[in-house]
Design an enzyme around this catalytic site. Sequence first.
Site, PDB file in Angstrom:
ATOM      1  N   ARG A  35      24.918  34.381 -18.685  1.00 47.00           N
ATOM      2  CA  ARG A  35      25.358  35.065 -19.910  1.00 47.00           C
ATOM      3  C   ARG A  35      25.616  34.036 -21.015  1.00 47.00           C
ATOM      4  NH1 ARG A  35      30.249  38.506 -17.766  1.00 47.00           N
ATOM      5  NH2 ARG A  35      30.519  38.913 -19.998  1.00 47.00           N
ATOM      6  N   CYS A  82      35.329  33.962 -24.161  1.00 47.76           N
ATOM      7  CA  CYS A  82      34.520  34.623 -23.127  1.00 47.76           C
ATOM      8  C   CYS A  82      33.776  35.765 -23.806  1.00 47.76           C
ATOM      9  CB  CYS A  82      35.392  35.090 -21.950  1.00 47.76           C
ATOM     10  SG  CYS A  82      36.785  36.141 -22.423  1.00 47.76           S
ATOM     11  N   ARG A  83      33.788  36.954 -23.244  1.00 40.14           N
ATOM     12  CA  ARG A  83      33.160  38.119 -23.886  1.00 40.14           C
ATOM     13  C   ARG A  83      34.170  38.869 -24.749  1.00 40.14           C
ATOM     14  NH1 ARG A  83      29.930  42.711 -21.985  1.00 40.14           N
ATOM     15  NH2 ARG A  83      30.753  44.577 -22.971  1.00 40.14           N
ATOM     16  N   LYS A  84      35.388  39.072 -24.196  1.00 42.06           N
ATOM     17  CA  LYS A  84      36.379  39.865 -24.924  1.00 42.06           C
ATOM     18  C   LYS A  84      37.802  39.331 -24.792  1.00 42.06           C
ATOM     19  CE  LYS A  84      36.139  43.277 -21.148  1.00 42.06           C
ATOM     20  NZ  LYS A  84      35.803  44.670 -20.811  1.00 42.06           N
ATOM     21  N   GLY A  85      37.939  38.053 -24.454  1.00 48.61           N
ATOM     22  CA  GLY A  85      39.267  37.445 -24.404  1.00 48.61           C
ATOM     23  C   GLY A  85      40.013  37.662 -23.105  1.00 48.61           C
ATOM     24  N   THR A 119      38.573  36.865 -19.397  1.00 51.78           N
ATOM     25  CA  THR A 119      38.414  35.771 -18.433  1.00 51.78           C
ATOM     26  C   THR A 119      38.680  34.402 -19.062  1.00 51.78           C
ATOM     27  OG1 THR A 119      36.015  35.584 -18.741  1.00 51.78           O
ATOM     28  CG2 THR A 119      36.800  37.107 -17.036  1.00 51.78           C
ATOM     29  N   SER A 166      36.497  36.653 -29.154  1.00 51.98           N
ATOM     30  CA  SER A 166      35.485  36.040 -28.287  1.00 51.98           C
ATOM     31  C   SER A 166      34.046  36.409 -28.692  1.00 51.98           C
ATOM     32  CB  SER A 166      35.789  36.362 -26.823  1.00 51.98           C
ATOM     33  OG  SER A 166      36.815  35.504 -26.338  1.00 51.98           O
TER      34      SER A 166
END
Length: 297
Positions: free
Chosen positions: A187, A248-251, A253, A275
């Site tokens: 990703r 990350c993608r949305k805060g 991980t 993110s």
Amino acid sequence: MVQQVLYRALVSTKWLAESVRAGKLGPGLRVLDASWYSPGTREARKEYLERHVPGASFFDIEECRDRASPYEMMLPSKAGFADYVGSLGISNDTHVVVYDGDNLGSFYAPRVWWMFRVFGHRTVSVLNGGFRNWLKEGHPVTSEPSRPEPAVFKATLDRSLLKTYEQVLENLESKRFQLVDSRAQGRYLGTQPEPDAVGLDSGHIRGSVNMPFMDFLMEDGFEKSPEELRAMFEAKKVDLAKPIIATCRKGVTACHIALAAYLCGKPDVAIYDGSWFEWFHRAPPETRVSQGKGGKA
């Protein structure tokens, strides 16, 4: 850097089981199930109602967020967070222990750990090994929902632990912070799609380093040792003596990076809350790097 005594970021299943058995759960110690799963997979609230750590409350991250934001999982307001956790019986004097039921051992719990810290609460810990190991070790569970007496929580925003789009954009020029991305390598590179995403290509912010969050966990779901974590940062040439922003993608991980650094004695990793989801929709194309689709995400 002044050495400060850090509150323990992890508690063991044994410690929590003894605390439950000794009747210590109450205003001074609250336990939260912060599980969340992709739609169509598992149902977090339903599983909580079926079985959870005795005395634990369900922390619904879908409720405790900024619902007006066009971006995913953004922090709620100070008042929104204070009201929500107060309703779970949490005051500024409560030791909060967070876990989730993910098969990895930990997924969303570090996000809630960070949320408490960004709103000024230091006495918060993640259950090392998560609910997966709580069950494996045979500790008690219940289906009885907890009904804690509401408490008053006063939130103060610690801006040093939070970064905005504008700050990350400025950092591309100043390079004051090291930027670390916690998503899976495919990703990050742009060679694998973002899961459950419409109109969101994969890829990463220019200049960021990849440290997939799963690598911080052992196969049995427990966090790796501080020595192993330090070696991982060193291998990626991430200097723990210098400022770090995690993304990350949305805060979510990204908070695993903050937790791993904290366990190495670095408590000041900031999270880019919007993110990749926000970056993809707002940032100039030349700041988005991808090995798919001709090199730009």
